[in-house]
Design a protein around this motif. Sequence first.
Motif, PDB file in Angstrom:
ATOM      1  N   LEU A 386       0.818  -1.228   0.000  1.00  0.00           N
ATOM      2  CA  LEU A 386       0.000   0.000   0.000  1.00  0.00           C
ATOM      3  C   LEU A 386       0.846   1.270   0.000  1.00  0.00           C
ATOM      4  N   HIS A 387       2.158   1.126  -0.213  1.00  0.00           N
ATOM      5  CA  HIS A 387       3.007   2.324  -0.107  1.00  0.00           C
ATOM      6  C   HIS A 387       2.683   3.388  -1.137  1.00  0.00           C
ATOM      7  N   ARG A 388       2.160   2.991  -2.282  1.00  0.00           N
ATOM      8  CA  ARG A 388       1.852   3.980  -3.312  1.00  0.00           C
ATOM      9  C   ARG A 388       0.416   4.474  -3.231  1.00  0.00           C
ATOM     10  N   VAL A 389      -0.297   4.045  -2.227  1.00  0.00           N
ATOM     11  CA  VAL A 389      -1.684   4.498  -2.072  1.00  0.00           C
ATOM     12  C   VAL A 389      -1.660   5.882  -1.440  1.00  0.00           C
ATOM     13  N   ASN A 390      -2.300   6.834  -2.098  1.00  0.00           N
ATOM     14  CA  ASN A 390      -2.248   8.208  -1.614  1.00  0.00           C
ATOM     15  C   ASN A 390      -3.324   8.492  -0.591  1.00  0.00           C
ATOM     16  N   ARG A 391      -4.432   7.812  -0.722  1.00  0.00           N
ATOM     17  CA  ARG A 391      -5.583   8.110   0.104  1.00  0.00           C
ATOM     18  C   ARG A 391      -6.313   6.805   0.337  1.00  0.00           C
ATOM     19  N   MET A 392      -6.674   6.531   1.564  1.00  0.00           N
ATOM     20  CA  MET A 392      -7.312   5.252   1.881  1.00  0.00           C
ATOM     21  C   MET A 392      -8.578   5.568   2.655  1.00  0.00           C
ATOM     22  N   GLU A 393      -9.728   5.395   2.014  1.00  0.00           N
ATOM     23  CA  GLU A 393     -10.994   5.677   2.664  1.00  0.00           C
ATOM     24  C   GLU A 393     -11.385   4.474   3.525  1.00  0.00           C
ATOM     25  N   PRO A 394     -12.222   4.713   4.537  1.00  0.00           N
ATOM     26  CA  PRO A 394     -12.662   3.588   5.374  1.00  0.00           C
ATOM     27  C   PRO A 394     -13.296   2.462   4.545  1.00  0.00           C
ATOM     28  N   VAL A 395     -14.037   2.819   3.493  1.00  0.00           N
ATOM     29  CA  VAL A 395     -14.697   1.773   2.705  1.00  0.00           C
ATOM     30  C   VAL A 395     -13.664   0.861   2.042  1.00  0.00           C
TER      31      VAL A 395
END
Lengths: 619, 619
Positions: A386-395
């Motif tokens: 997940l290192h390249r994930v910029n934004r992680m919503e609860p969903v």
Amino acid sequence: MSDAGGVPSPVQEMLDELHTRVRDVDAGEVATYIPALGKADPALFGLALATQDGHVYTAGDADTGFTIQSVSKPFVYALALHDRGLNAVLRRVGVEPTGEGFDALRLEAGTGRPLNPMVNAGAVVTASLVDGDDHGQRFQRIIDGLSAFAGRELRLDHEVLASEERTGDHNRALGYLLRNAGALRGDVNEAVGVYFRQCSIVVTARDLAVMAVTLAAGGVNPVTGRRVVGADTCEHVLAVMATSGTYDFAGEWLLRTGLPAKSGVSGGLVAALPSQLGIGVYSPPLDRRGTSVRAIAACQELSARFGLHLMRPAQRTTPVLHRLLRGDAVSSHRTRRHLEREALRRDGRAILACELQGDLGFTGADTAIRAITDELDGVRWLVLDLHRVNRMEPVAVNLLDGFAARLRGRGVATVVAADAGSGPLAAAEASFASLDEALEHCEDALVAAGRSARLDPDAAVPPEEQDILRDLPAEMLDALTPLLEERRLARGQVLFDPGAAPDEGAASDETLYFVVSGGLVAQVMAGDPPEPVRIASMGPGTAVTKLVLGDDRIAYRVVADEPTVARVLTAAAVKRLEDTHPQIVEALHWAMARHLAARLRQADARNQAMIGSDARRGD
Amino acid sequence: MSDAGGVPSPVQEMLDELHTRVRDVDAGEVATYIPALGKADPALFGLALATQDGHVYTAGDADTGFTIQSVSKPFVYALALHDRGLNAVLRRVGVEPTGEGFDALRLEAGTGRPLNPMVNAGAVVTASLVDGDDHGQRFQRIIDGLSAFAGRELRLDHEVLASEERTGDHNRALGYLLRNAGALRGDVNEAVGVYFRQCSIVVTARDLAVMAVTLAAGGVNPVTGRRVVGADTCEHVLAVMATSGTYDFAGEWLLRTGLPAKSGVSGGLVAALPSQLGIGVYSPPLDRRGTSVRAIAACQELSARFGLHLMRPAQRTTPVLHRLLRGDAVSSHRTRRHLEREALRRDGRAILACELQGDLGFTGADTAIRAITDELDGVRWLVLDLHRVNRMEPVAVNLLDGFAARLRGRGVATVVAADAGSGPLAAAEASFASLDEALEHCEDALVAAGRSARLDPDAAVPPEEQDILRDLPAEMLDALTPLLEERRLARGQVLFDPGAAPDEGAASDETLYFVVSGGLVAQVMAGDPPEPVRIASMGPGTAVTKLVLGDDRIAYRVVADEPTVARVLTAAAVKRLEDTHPQIVEALHWAMARHLAARLRQADARNQAMIGSDARRGD
């Protein structure tokens, strides 16, 4: 030479340019029904844009004070929602657009509610709903709350207030109609008085931009860092601004600018783009529907030039799945012995590492899960990087966790690689700070699953099975073995730290350490203050060397990762060997060269596999 | 063993669960004013969710046909905007919410325009604005257009149509009022007849989801890949749906779901989230304002559970500046000779590489530019690496280009590293497919800027200045030099390709190539069909070896990057040396080991610098 430090901001220049162009718009009339407002200079034009990280760009008269008037309404509505909760406020004030002007008298049939909090009738009721035991406390709550939105202490303009009070009969009439309909309780003059005072608070275009970006940012003022209201409240306020913020111009405003906004009779306007920015404008001349003519022109231009329309479809978006890596082609930085490498090459396809990227909301998580599902044949370990994930919503956490739980039920373990603070998945088997450690974990599990006696990670690896030595003729091995000194290391013990105290002389360059059991990790110091960061690890059967060569610019510390037994070839032993068995030293040099070449190849294999999977992104 | 292939989708399961829960909602009444609609089974409940990549999830009666009724309005409005343009349509139909029901008779004072295209009066005028010479052609345009939105050929329900026609006097009255006000031209019965037929087109919840996602995706149907209308039109239609899509419930709908939507009297509803998804619902029982009760419940739950509210503030967002790398700490994969390495170490801070990430819209570009500006002291080459950018809006290209132009004016060159297709910057000095090549370009420029005679890239490097040979004693060098065979390579000529035809025998393992002038690149084959991908390059003064060792799993091709002179140490020459000067062979082995170790260290230096700059992300 370069003079890069003072480079002008392209945003500032674009804003200045836009300001210059819109300044020439010469239409509209300054409102006169509150006489004090009629004195405003029609040439005034201030423009401010505040970003979600708290930077404020301004152009023109952005620091000129004026009374906030109706632009106060969404912020007081936010305070009421915060103090009372959505449903309690909805029972007293509706949220339907009226299709009429700011002074609409229409109340909802049946309930007597004002139609929305953006018209005066709704605003008078809304002001009565903020916390406070009397009108004095309620006004204090309002001016404190608006100050928190603006990030500075706001004050009243008493001259405008006196003028509002002298000429405020229409609003007094509204107050009585509201009380007559059961929508307003208590003393009408006091309730309307709070509203007059609320309208007479002095702000600047800069203030309005900060107030707007506080809504856009979910309720935390990005300049002061202070939370003013909750994120849900901001969602609700922005929705009401979108449908009712500019009265009977709300539909066309949203169509043309795509920005939730609120206008006011003194020529102020706020507009906000969720998660992005806030805009504040001040220019007194109004159109016939009561909105500042230059504010409309400026916001339409800003929206078009900066791509701010809420409904705009995204431009090119990269796939949420950045790369797929498989364990037979890509391995961790763990240096593994021959037999383990063979096992990984044979069975490594059971490890699938997926690097996700971009925004993971519902759509991103859903797309990623579908893409991964297509690749799961034969997979037993799934690494989600997940290192390249910029934004992680609860969903997204929710969906990925559900996916991991379903995979677990089918014998597939999920392992997460993520920065600290990325929501961990409850159904994951393990979580690591780096993709490398996650891969190493899966490789260990794969090797263990297919383990033979010779691959038992707890068994000691004898010299003849050491990778570097295994091709040495028996007689050389026999001469070498007695020279190897055993060293036992506790977990965390430093084997060597060339960075700390550089060795001198060629002799120490040749020291070799063979891992017999346990394991070592190589670390570099990084960060401020520096902390050890693991960059590679070495298992039994592998060796690590302490070569100190020409242009050293970097050095590992090597540390035991667990209780470890190593065999050491010291500088003194090498010296002795050079006299008695020079061919062994040559063979060792050669073997070390092979070993280094193999490590380079391993690094390059990662490169190649990564390039290969990058290429498939074109799909 | 794992059985990962058939893992159920968590989204599908959540949708099924939600459908089951909402199915039990037992309120509302089936509309009866068109008698044929009154026969609908109130238990019917279909739910569909279409994603921007064309996947459709369904639950319940998602494939049951029903007449589209008012849900047709936004799509016919889209066709009218497409055929006539925004301003022409706005002159005939307004976009202001009415605060009234679907059958509002109110027309705009002064102009006689219907207030918006979502009420019946506006829809009748809108239907008269699509392309077509007569009502027959206009209806054909409408059913063809709606079919394109749905991705399949839609048909009429003649029974419902007959029922509409029999009982459509209210709409006929509207038609005459419109013509009386000058808002409608031509034959009223024909105009209203087109509208009746438009309402009688049969769709399913699945169709509605695809129609909605076509709007969300900017006008291209993601199932068929066909463009239906332009992106601007979608922006405008979604904005009108947001303010007027559910009549006098539009404000509360947007507040609670945050989704532009349109409801219809037969129980259908579409909702769309820009750039994300479309939702279609069918359930006949309506609330008193004419919206399907289960559609409201389902959309509110979907929005809350899946985080779909248009106004929601973002969750954690990573900084747009992923990493800053400086040329004194990180270098390209070019193997450079000693003197060049020294120059880079000394002056490399003049090269600044910035890896941007995430969405680059206005805010991302602005934030990145401000962050980079703070780091520009002493920088002469700025590399912008866009590989981690997920989305690049035109405004970001605009701002970055303006930034590059301003930097150029101050003596700083901007170099872009990006995938093909990422908008190139006009003001950039050069653009490369990889960060590595961009760095190499800047390093070359830096070396050239500080060039001395010994560093002239066009001069030949003699054996005594070759990195591997420069520490060899003079007498060894004198013995070795005559054995080196000169080889001249044309640009693109392959020096060796061990992957293609593996050499056999130890002798060929020891062949060494010294670069005298020009340059070589190492390539691996990647992709399908495989194409050469450059992974490293070697300049004059460096060497490349053709070691073929134990567990080869990867092989470079080495190719001349430009006209190149190399000196080759052949296997035969090594054989001769072993007899006459064995100490030279040993010294070469040792030098090769050092060279490999140095290359490893170079790779690790990249690692360390990257780890270091990763650590600073915590700022």
